[in-house]
Design an enzyme around this catalytic site. Sequence first.
Site, PDB file in Angstrom:
ATOM      1  N   GLU A 273       0.849  -1.192   0.000  1.00 27.69           N
ATOM      2  CA  GLU A 273       0.000   0.000   0.000  1.00 27.69           C
ATOM      3  C   GLU A 273       0.879   1.234   0.000  1.00 27.69           C
ATOM      4  O   GLU A 273       1.851   1.312   0.748  1.00 27.69           O
ATOM      5  CB  GLU A 273      -0.893   0.079   1.256  1.00 27.69           C
ATOM      6  CG  GLU A 273      -2.046  -0.882   1.335  1.00 27.69           C
ATOM      7  CD  GLU A 273      -2.889  -0.635   2.600  1.00 27.69           C
ATOM      8  OE1 GLU A 273      -2.767   0.467   3.195  1.00 27.69           O
ATOM      9  OE2 GLU A 273      -3.635  -1.535   2.995  1.00 27.69           O
ATOM     10  N   GLU A 327     -13.844   5.495  -0.327  1.00 29.50           N
ATOM     11  CA  GLU A 327     -14.747   4.578   0.376  1.00 29.50           C
ATOM     12  C   GLU A 327     -15.437   5.325   1.517  1.00 29.50           C
ATOM     13  O   GLU A 327     -14.799   5.666   2.514  1.00 29.50           O
ATOM     14  CB  GLU A 327     -13.954   3.376   0.900  1.00 29.50           C
ATOM     15  CG  GLU A 327     -13.262   2.592  -0.199  1.00 29.50           C
ATOM     16  CD  GLU A 327     -12.267   1.572   0.336  1.00 29.50           C
ATOM     17  OE1 GLU A 327     -12.711   0.604   0.987  1.00 29.50           O
ATOM     18  OE2 GLU A 327     -11.052   1.764   0.128  1.00 29.50           O
ATOM     19  N   LYS A 330     -15.467   4.119   5.553  1.00 30.04           N
ATOM     20  CA  LYS A 330     -14.269   3.878   6.350  1.00 30.04           C
ATOM     21  C   LYS A 330     -14.276   4.789   7.576  1.00 30.04           C
ATOM     22  O   LYS A 330     -14.560   5.986   7.470  1.00 30.04           O
ATOM     23  CB  LYS A 330     -13.003   4.129   5.513  1.00 30.04           C
ATOM     24  CG  LYS A 330     -12.788   3.111   4.407  1.00 30.04           C
ATOM     25  CD  LYS A 330     -11.367   3.146   3.891  1.00 30.04           C
ATOM     26  CE  LYS A 330     -10.405   2.561   4.898  1.00 30.04           C
ATOM     27  NZ  LYS A 330      -9.033   2.431   4.367  1.00 30.04           N
ATOM     28  N   GLU A 336      -9.142   9.166   5.495  1.00 26.70           N
ATOM     29  CA  GLU A 336      -9.343   7.733   5.298  1.00 26.70           C
ATOM     30  C   GLU A 336     -10.369   7.443   4.211  1.00 26.70           C
ATOM     31  O   GLU A 336     -10.338   6.394   3.579  1.00 26.70           O
ATOM     32  CB  GLU A 336      -9.779   7.077   6.604  1.00 26.70           C
ATOM     33  CG  GLU A 336      -8.676   6.927   7.631  1.00 26.70           C
ATOM     34  CD  GLU A 336      -7.586   5.978   7.158  1.00 26.70           C
ATOM     35  OE1 GLU A 336      -7.909   4.907   6.635  1.00 26.70           O
ATOM     36  OE2 GLU A 336      -6.392   6.334   7.299  1.00 26.70           O
TER      37      GLU A 336
END
Length: 408
Positions: A273, A327, A330, A336
Amino acid sequence: MSNMFSRIAMTNSIVLLLFSLTFLEHGLLFQRVSSLGINYGQVGDNLPPPDKVLQLLSSLHINKTRIYDTNPRVLTSFANSNIELFVTVENEMLPSLVDPQQALQWVTTRIKPYFPATKIVGIAVGNELYTDDDSSLIGYLVPAMMSIHGALVQTGLDKYIQVSTPNSLSVLQESYPPSAGCFRPEVAGVMTQLLGFLRNTNSPFWINAYPYFAYKDSPTKIPLDYVLFNPNPGMVDPYTKYHYDNMLYAQVDAVIFAMARLGFKDIEVGVSETGWPSKGDGDEVGATVANAAVYNKNILRRQLQNEGTPLRPNLSFDVYLFALFNEDLKPGPTSERNYGLYQPDETMTYNVGLLSSSSLTSTSTTSSTSIISLTSSASTALKKGKQRLMYWTCVYLLAIHMLIRRSY
């Protein structure tokens, strides 16, 4: 006269070969980005279905992705595609998977029914099991990995599927300068077991590396250009004298040095990541669209060049961008929920130069071709391609003209 025609035919063949090499040069772009993957998170209530995601990835010519579970819809949708899939064992499952029978059942139900139609190439056992806040599960890590690998052996899949685990940089006690890299004493024992397993199974050590976090915590001490891969003076490791022009490579080399200190110098390292948020809270310095676009665009550029780090300059390494989508479910700070290159409606959050076939439909000769490149490089390449085409057309016509004159 027949001699003249044979000369013309030979010239024609040469020119066609040169044309082919010119366009093959652009085609090699696809192969050169083979070390690039992207993380496909699914913590959202408005994300496109897996079949649409597959279409998006395929159109971008990205052939590696990682998911954070073994979602049957994803595994089924990605069947018979060219996408290599890295799946994940959720953290909470590790204690039960220490049991070899439980691990065999997991592999038999979660992996085997989909393989080989779905190209599952790796299993991530947990994700960041050691962080600054929690280390309660790390003791289960290597036993669970051994059980899962044993289950792969029993089912005949160990030759095709690697077993590893993505680690947080929190496992390092020191990371600066890179040559000082070493593991925290409290995880050194587990790391030794993990590295022994990885060596025995020829699997990579994965690290989640985010230069953004370092910059956010010390924006007055760490130059922004250094973390964004922009031109900058960089830093020189005082012990190795290696020059680093970006923080990500320094972090990767710190991990390599840490492994070497435990006696493991030959294990491949990959970045499972890395990314940059396009939006953040008031105290999340640097979380902007502009910075996110620059960081990811420069990552793409480096991966296109198949670069290694200063410590391993001739060994390229895999990098998985985080993440494909924003997203919305999250937890945590605003950042985030804003790491995605794409919005849930499949529009770009910002343009890093990923061009899909749908972007090229205005030109019939390219509408059926999927490419991935840097936008600026793509336009430059197209311009150069036209220039080469014009040049070789002139050469071709001139050669024909000279051959015809000679024949007389």
